[in-house]
Design a protein around this motif. Structure first.
Motif, PDB file in Angstrom:
ATOM      1  N   TRP A   1       0.860  -1.191   0.000  1.00 50.90           N
ATOM      2  CA  TRP A   1       0.000   0.000   0.000  1.00 50.90           C
ATOM      3  C   TRP A   1       0.891   1.233   0.000  1.00 50.90           C
ATOM      4  O   TRP A   1       1.877   1.304   0.742  1.00 50.90           O
ATOM      5  N   LEU A   2       0.520   2.175  -0.809  1.00 49.60           N
ATOM      6  CA  LEU A   2       1.213   3.459  -0.875  1.00 49.60           C
ATOM      7  C   LEU A   2       0.154   4.549  -0.824  1.00 49.60           C
ATOM      8  O   LEU A   2      -1.021   4.288  -1.091  1.00 49.60           O
ATOM      9  N   ARG A   3       0.562   5.748  -0.472  1.00 42.39           N
ATOM     10  CA  ARG A   3      -0.397   6.843  -0.411  1.00 42.39           C
ATOM     11  C   ARG A   3       0.234   8.128  -0.911  1.00 42.39           C
ATOM     12  O   ARG A   3       1.452   8.284  -0.904  1.00 42.39           O
TER      13      ARG A   3
ATOM     14  N   ALA B   1       3.058   0.272   3.543  1.00 40.83           N
ATOM     15  CA  ALA B   1       3.199  -1.094   4.058  1.00 40.83           C
ATOM     16  C   ALA B   1       3.419  -2.050   2.900  1.00 40.83           C
ATOM     17  O   ALA B   1       3.025  -1.775   1.765  1.00 40.83           O
ATOM     18  N   ARG B   2       4.023  -3.186   3.217  1.00 44.15           N
ATOM     19  CA  ARG B   2       4.312  -4.201   2.208  1.00 44.15           C
ATOM     20  C   ARG B   2       4.168  -5.573   2.826  1.00 44.15           C
ATOM     21  O   ARG B   2       4.423  -5.761   4.025  1.00 44.15           O
TER      22      ARG B   2
ATOM     23  N   VAL C   1      -4.754   9.806  -0.955  1.00 41.94           N
ATOM     24  CA  VAL C   1      -5.258   8.747  -1.824  1.00 41.94           C
ATOM     25  C   VAL C   1      -4.374   7.530  -1.591  1.00 41.94           C
ATOM     26  O   VAL C   1      -3.149   7.629  -1.661  1.00 41.94           O
ATOM     27  N   TYR C   2      -5.011   6.410  -1.289  1.00 43.33           N
ATOM     28  CA  TYR C   2      -4.301   5.180  -1.007  1.00 43.33           C
ATOM     29  C   TYR C   2      -4.366   4.252  -2.220  1.00 43.33           C
ATOM     30  O   TYR C   2      -5.449   4.019  -2.766  1.00 43.33           O
ATOM     31  N   TYR C   3      -3.202   3.733  -2.590  1.00 43.68           N
ATOM     32  CA  TYR C   3      -3.083   2.846  -3.731  1.00 43.68           C
ATOM     33  C   TYR C   3      -2.562   1.483  -3.285  1.00 43.68           C
ATOM     34  O   TYR C   3      -1.658   1.417  -2.442  1.00 43.68           O
ATOM     35  N   CYS C   4      -3.083   0.431  -3.870  1.00 40.02           N
ATOM     36  CA  CYS C   4      -2.434  -0.864  -3.719  1.00 40.02           C
ATOM     37  C   CYS C   4      -1.614  -1.121  -4.971  1.00 40.02           C
ATOM     38  O   CYS C   4      -1.932  -0.611  -6.059  1.00 40.02           O
ATOM     39  N   ALA C   5      -0.558  -1.873  -4.808  1.00 39.42           N
ATOM     40  CA  ALA C   5       0.342  -2.166  -5.917  1.00 39.42           C
ATOM     41  C   ALA C   5       0.890  -3.570  -5.745  1.00 39.42           C
ATOM     42  O   ALA C   5       1.009  -4.079  -4.622  1.00 39.42           O
ATOM     43  N   ALA C   6       1.236  -4.186  -6.873  1.00 33.96           N
ATOM     44  CA  ALA C   6       1.727  -5.559  -6.860  1.00 33.96           C
ATOM     45  C   ALA C   6       3.014  -5.680  -7.662  1.00 33.96           C
ATOM     46  O   ALA C   6       3.175  -5.020  -8.700  1.00 33.96           O
TER      47      ALA C   6
END
Length: 120
Positions: free
Chosen positions: A36-38, A49-50, A93-98
């Motif tokens: 998660w990034l913001r 977090a990761r 704004v919170y983003y999920c990333a993979a």
């Protein structure tokens, strides 16, 4: 092609809680690490977090450690971020990333983001 869709954002008072979800499709979810990034207005993107592919190892930014918990359910292809004791400075704004397990690129795939607003 991996697709990520975040949900769960909203407006909450300081001290409150929210749980963000990130639904993944189009790939082998259990094969890649996620995070998660913001990004707040006028600020650089911040890594929050990761979590590893198995969920066995996690990492947190110091500013959220002890308040946020990242987790994943590989059976549901979903990543979570439980956010407690929220502060106005968590507004972003919170983003999920993979990660891309084939190329090894970190955070190769991104969701569209979900707004979290914490009022004082």
């Amino acid at each position: 092609q991996v697709q990520l869709v975040e949900s769960g954002g909203g407006l909450v008072q300081a001290g409150g809680s929210l749980r963000l979800s990130c639904a993944a499709s189009g790939g082998a979810f259990r094969n890649y690490a996620m995070g998660w990034l913001r990004q707040a207005p006028g600020k650089e993107r911040e890594h929050v977090a990761r979590i590893t592919w198995s969920g066995g190892s996690t990492w947190y930014a110091d500013v959220v450690k002890g308040r946020f918990t990242i987790s994943r359910d590989n059976a549901k292809n979903t990543l979570y971020l439980q956010m407690n004791s929220l502060k106005p400075e968590d507004t972003a704004v919170y983003y999920c990333a993979a990660d891309n397990p084939t190329s090894g690129r970190v955070y190769d795939y991104w969701g569209q983001g979900t707004q979290v607003t914490v009022s004082s």
